[in-house]
Scaffold this motif. Structure first.
Motif, PDB file in Angstrom:
ATOM      1  N   UNK A 185       0.840  -1.198   0.000  1.00  0.00           N
ATOM      2  CA  UNK A 185       0.000   0.000   0.000  1.00  0.00           C
ATOM      3  C   UNK A 185       0.878   1.252   0.000  1.00  0.00           C
ATOM      4  N   UNK A 186       0.761   2.089  -1.037  1.00  0.00           N
ATOM      5  CA  UNK A 186       1.635   3.274  -1.128  1.00  0.00           C
ATOM      6  C   UNK A 186       1.329   4.304  -0.042  1.00  0.00           C
ATOM      7  N   UNK A 187       2.409   4.864   0.511  1.00  0.00           N
ATOM      8  CA  UNK A 187       2.286   5.944   1.494  1.00  0.00           C
ATOM      9  C   UNK A 187       2.620   7.300   0.881  1.00  0.00           C
ATOM     10  N   UNK A 188       3.440   7.288  -0.186  1.00  0.00           N
ATOM     11  CA  UNK A 188       3.834   8.540  -0.808  1.00  0.00           C
ATOM     12  C   UNK A 188       4.663   8.286  -2.041  1.00  0.00           C
ATOM     13  N   UNK A 189       4.885   9.347  -2.828  1.00  0.00           N
ATOM     14  CA  UNK A 189       5.678   9.251  -4.050  1.00  0.00           C
ATOM     15  C   UNK A 189       6.521  10.516  -4.169  1.00  0.00           C
ATOM     16  N   UNK A 209      10.382   7.492  -6.812  1.00  0.00           N
ATOM     17  CA  UNK A 209      10.499   6.660  -5.609  1.00  0.00           C
ATOM     18  C   UNK A 209       9.142   6.565  -4.932  1.00  0.00           C
ATOM     19  N   UNK A 210       8.725   5.351  -4.615  1.00  0.00           N
ATOM     20  CA  UNK A 210       7.439   5.108  -3.970  1.00  0.00           C
ATOM     21  C   UNK A 210       7.684   4.449  -2.618  1.00  0.00           C
ATOM     22  N   UNK A 211       7.107   5.033  -1.566  1.00  0.00           N
ATOM     23  CA  UNK A 211       7.175   4.423  -0.235  1.00  0.00           C
ATOM     24  C   UNK A 211       5.890   3.631  -0.008  1.00  0.00           C
ATOM     25  N   UNK A 212       6.031   2.360   0.338  1.00  0.00           N
ATOM     26  CA  UNK A 212       4.882   1.523   0.688  1.00  0.00           C
ATOM     27  C   UNK A 212       5.009   1.125   2.158  1.00  0.00           C
ATOM     28  N   UNK A 213       4.033   0.377   2.641  1.00  0.00           N
ATOM     29  CA  UNK A 213       4.094  -0.019   4.049  1.00  0.00           C
ATOM     30  C   UNK A 213       5.228  -1.014   4.311  1.00  0.00           C
ATOM     31  N   UNK A 214       5.822  -1.557   3.227  1.00  0.00           N
ATOM     32  CA  UNK A 214       6.922  -2.516   3.379  1.00  0.00           C
ATOM     33  C   UNK A 214       8.292  -1.861   3.265  1.00  0.00           C
ATOM     34  N   UNK A 228       7.521   2.749   6.445  1.00  0.00           N
ATOM     35  CA  UNK A 228       7.604   4.152   6.018  1.00  0.00           C
ATOM     36  C   UNK A 228       6.287   4.889   6.215  1.00  0.00           C
ATOM     37  N   UNK A 229       6.399   6.176   6.583  1.00  0.00           N
ATOM     38  CA  UNK A 229       5.219   7.025   6.739  1.00  0.00           C
ATOM     39  C   UNK A 229       5.228   8.203   5.770  1.00  0.00           C
ATOM     40  N   UNK A 230       6.405   8.576   5.258  1.00  0.00           N
ATOM     41  CA  UNK A 230       6.494   9.711   4.342  1.00  0.00           C
ATOM     42  C   UNK A 230       7.764   9.586   3.521  1.00  0.00           C
ATOM     43  N   UNK A 231       7.775  10.228   2.340  1.00  0.00           N
ATOM     44  CA  UNK A 231       8.938  10.203   1.460  1.00  0.00           C
ATOM     45  C   UNK A 231       9.045  11.539   0.755  1.00  0.00           C
ATOM     46  N   UNK A 232      10.273  11.968   0.472  1.00  0.00           N
ATOM     47  CA  UNK A 232      10.511  13.201  -0.282  1.00  0.00           C
ATOM     48  C   UNK A 232      11.829  13.056  -1.036  1.00  0.00           C
ATOM     49  N   UNK A 233      11.962  13.817  -2.120  1.00  0.00           N
ATOM     50  CA  UNK A 233      13.196  13.812  -2.905  1.00  0.00           C
ATOM     51  C   UNK A 233      13.640  15.245  -3.136  1.00  0.00           C
ATOM     52  N   UNK A 234      14.930  15.480  -2.992  1.00  0.00           N
ATOM     53  CA  UNK A 234      15.503  16.796  -3.250  1.00  0.00           C
ATOM     54  C   UNK A 234      16.806  16.634  -3.980  1.00  0.00           C
ATOM     55  N   UNK A 235      16.895  17.161  -5.220  1.00  0.00           N
ATOM     56  CA  UNK A 235      18.081  16.908  -6.029  1.00  0.00           C
ATOM     57  C   UNK A 235      18.188  15.428  -6.299  1.00  0.00           C
ATOM     58  N   UNK A 236      19.277  14.816  -5.834  1.00  0.00           N
ATOM     59  CA  UNK A 236      19.438  13.366  -5.968  1.00  0.00           C
ATOM     60  C   UNK A 236      19.407  12.670  -4.614  1.00  0.00           C
ATOM     61  N   UNK A 237      18.726  13.297  -3.652  1.00  0.00           N
ATOM     62  CA  UNK A 237      18.572  12.696  -2.330  1.00  0.00           C
ATOM     63  C   UNK A 237      17.150  12.169  -2.170  1.00  0.00           C
TER      64      UNK A 237
END
Length: 608
Positions: free
Chosen positions: A414-418, A427-432, A453-462
């Motif tokens: 189940x996706x939590x964020x993209x 990058x997709x964060x799921x419950x796994x 995972x509860x949240x995800x973010x990308x900045x530049x190449x991080x």
């Protein structure tokens, strides 16, 4: 700094399959009133992006009706409460009255704007008549054995009223005070709509048996049956023209028909949806013929919540007004460097709308979309939008063409964020754990054994990932190995957002606090953004990276300054039932979405 409301882009009316949805127009024909979730919206007919919201109800609303004077609206909800409120000034509540022990289905004003009859599905009674200013009883609604679906009051004296019920009977009342006069049984199935003509000479009834009957407006005597066999499905709505010579009906057969009352014939028919194809979303569940207009405009409502603008003599709708019906759960603004910026929003029923920011109009995306709750939407360089939902899929959207591209890409949970890196890696964060994709092809994946995972973010190449154990991990985009584990904030992180330059990472927590990390040292640079009193759901930066906006379940929106961390401006009760997403859309303009299914635009001044 200051923040003020600029506009409300209203949601679509709440609809239920197989049930009528009342919509009402003001006496001047300028605004339409309808129920959506726990609010009533008054929307400009000519400029749909202009609307006002009344959020005084505490449960789901069902109906809103303008008074004949045009100064007040009476609205009902599923708890059996009717509220009367000012629709010209600040929206102050004039009265709150508990009518029945169940859902209010419909209500009607008398011609003096002094009395209201409210009907519905009560436990001891199915309706009541009250005075609008004090709630005193001015009659009794009796004679039915099942829920009442519709009510109408004659606008002239002697006062008359009619109700239609699931028990297949109509009851005619004399007033005031209103009392039972006679019961009429002409329909074979549920009655969904009754309406007195504006001149009071006639009253019409429609129902699930596809039949239309006319009665004398003074005596209630049946006059004629009209259009037998014309409609092929239940008739959900009926509304008269201002000259009382014609009326319009809306039906589950996807049609809207204008009838000549005297001749008893249909003089125009519109059929919605693709020709020859049955389309449940195109069931026409409500209709209103606004008086006070010279263009003969008719508004019909389909099950999808879309408003169709129809004009007599025009064979097809000349305007469609779209929007969300359910809680909006995700928001993203497209990259504006190549073209005009577009806003994308996703709701808990899987619907995605794209909004023209300059006009405030929405469209549904073409193509096969999500079928379930929308978890997140994010914008990528090059005009792509990526979305994830609880149908466990990742989808790509062409922002310029506003269509879904390619097929859905399955996720492993189940996706939590993209999030999307600067070189286009998704990058997709799921419950796994976390998965990465490029052009729909999976690149890498990693699972976290002891945390989700509860949240995800990308900045530049991080890539930054927050987990439910309070940890914040910085991952390598190529290998997804943990490059750094940032010190725990003491509370679970609920949202993450990198500043445009990648210099800062803002982390919003479930306790309402926001911490801002300097990405060069991963030390906390700002810890004073702590005005939310509940979970922070979304954070967005302006393009200069000098200010951020946040929204939370406490219904508040706050704008923060990096240079002056103690300085902030906020808007309380921005969205009923909480703020789910925020985004910057240009200089000094912020958009927020939430549980009321509305999109709200805020002007922020004094940023420099």
């Amino acid at each position: 700094m200051s923040i003020k409301s600029e506009s409300i882009w209203a949601p679509s009316p709440s609809t239920t399959r197989g049930q009528p949805t009342p919509i009402s127009a003001d006496p001047k024909g300028e605004r339409v009133a309808y129920a959506s979730n726990k609010s009533i919206f008054l929307r400009s007919i000519d400029i749909p992006a202009v609307s006002t919201q009344y959020s005084g109800h505490t449960t789901a609303t069902t109906v809103g009706r303008f008074s004949p004077s045009g100064y007040y609206v009476a609205s009902g909800d599923v708890s059996g409460t009717v509220r009367v409120w000012d629709c010209v000034g600040e929206g102050a509540t004039k009265g709150e009255y508990h009518i029945i022990g169940g859902k209010i289905n419909d209500l009607a004003w008398d011609g003096d704007s002094a009395r209201i009859i409210a009907v519905g599905d009560g436990k001891e009674k199915f309706g009541h008549c009250i005075t609008a200013d004090s709630g005193n009883s001015v009659g009794e609604i009796s004679g039915h054995s099942s829920q009442i679906n519709s009510v109408s009051i004659r606008q002239q004296r002697p006062l008359r009223a009619m109700t239609g019920s699931d028990d297949t009977s109509l009851v005619f009342y004399h007033g005031a005070p209103f009392k039972f006069n006679t019961s009429i049984r002409k329909h074979q199935r549920f009655i969904y709509g009754v309406a007195f003509s504006p001149d009071g000479s006639s009253v019409v009834s429609v129902g699930a048996d596809k039949q239309i009957f006319l009665y004398d407006g003074k005596t209630g005597e049946p006059k004629a049956e009209i259009g037998a066999g014309e409609h092929k499905g239940s008739i959900f709505g009926v509304s008269w023209s201002k000259d009382s010579k014609k009326f319009v009906t809306s039906s589950a057969d996807q049609t809207v028909k204008i009838w000549d009352a005297e001749a008893g014939k249909a003089i125009q028919t519109w059929r919605m949806g693709e020709e020859g194809k049955v389309s449940i979303p195109d069931h026409q569940v409500g209709v209103v013929w606004p008086h006070g207009r010279s263009d003969g405009l008719i508004l019909s409502l389909n099950l999808n919540g879309d408003l169709n603008y129809l004009s007599e003599g025009n064979p097809s709708p000349h305007k469609l007004v779209h929007g969300h019906q359910k809680n909006i759960t995700a928001i993203a603004a497209s990259d504006a460097r190549d073209s005009e910026q577009t806003l994308f929003t996703g709701s808990s029923d899987g619907r995605i709308c794209n909004w023209n920011i300059s006009t405030g109009t929405a469209n549904h995306l073409d193509g096969e979309g999500h079928t379930n709750y929308m978890s997140a939407i994010t914008a990528a360089p090059g005009g792509r939008i990526y979305s994830v939902g609880w149908d466990d899929s990742l989808r790509s959207i062409d922002a310029s063409a506003t269509v879904f591209t390619g097929s859905a890409t399955s996720t492993d949970g189940q996706p939590k964020g993209v999030a999307v890196t600067s070189d286009g890696l998704t990058a997709v964060a799921t419950h796994k754990g976390v998965q990465t994709f490029r052009d729909g092809q999976k690149q890498k994946e990693t699972h976290f054994n002891n945390a989700s995972p509860t949240a995800i973010a990308a900045g530049g190449k991080m890539i930054a990932v927050a987990c439910d154990d309070g940890s914040l991990l910085i991952l390598s985009p190529t290998s997804l190995e943990t490059e750094r584990k940032v010190n725990s904030l003491g509370s679970a992180i609920s949202t993450l957002s990198f500043s445009p330059t990648g210099e800062y990472l803002a982390a919003g927590c479930s306790n309402g606090k926001i911490s801002v990390f300097n990405t060069s040292t991963w030390e906390v640079a700002i810890s004073r953004w702590s005005s939310h009193t509940a979970r922070v759901t979304s954070i967005s930066w302006n393009k200069e990276g000098t200010h951020a906006v946040s929204g939370g379940l406490d219904t508040n929106v706050f704008v923060w300054s990096v240079e002056k961390p103690g300085m902030r401006v906020g808007k309380a009760n921005a969205h009923k039932d909480g703020v789910n997403g925020v985004a910057w859309v240009g200089d000094g303009k912020v958009v927020s979405v939430g549980g009321d299914a509305a999109v709200k635009v805020w002007r922020v001044e004094g940023l420099s």
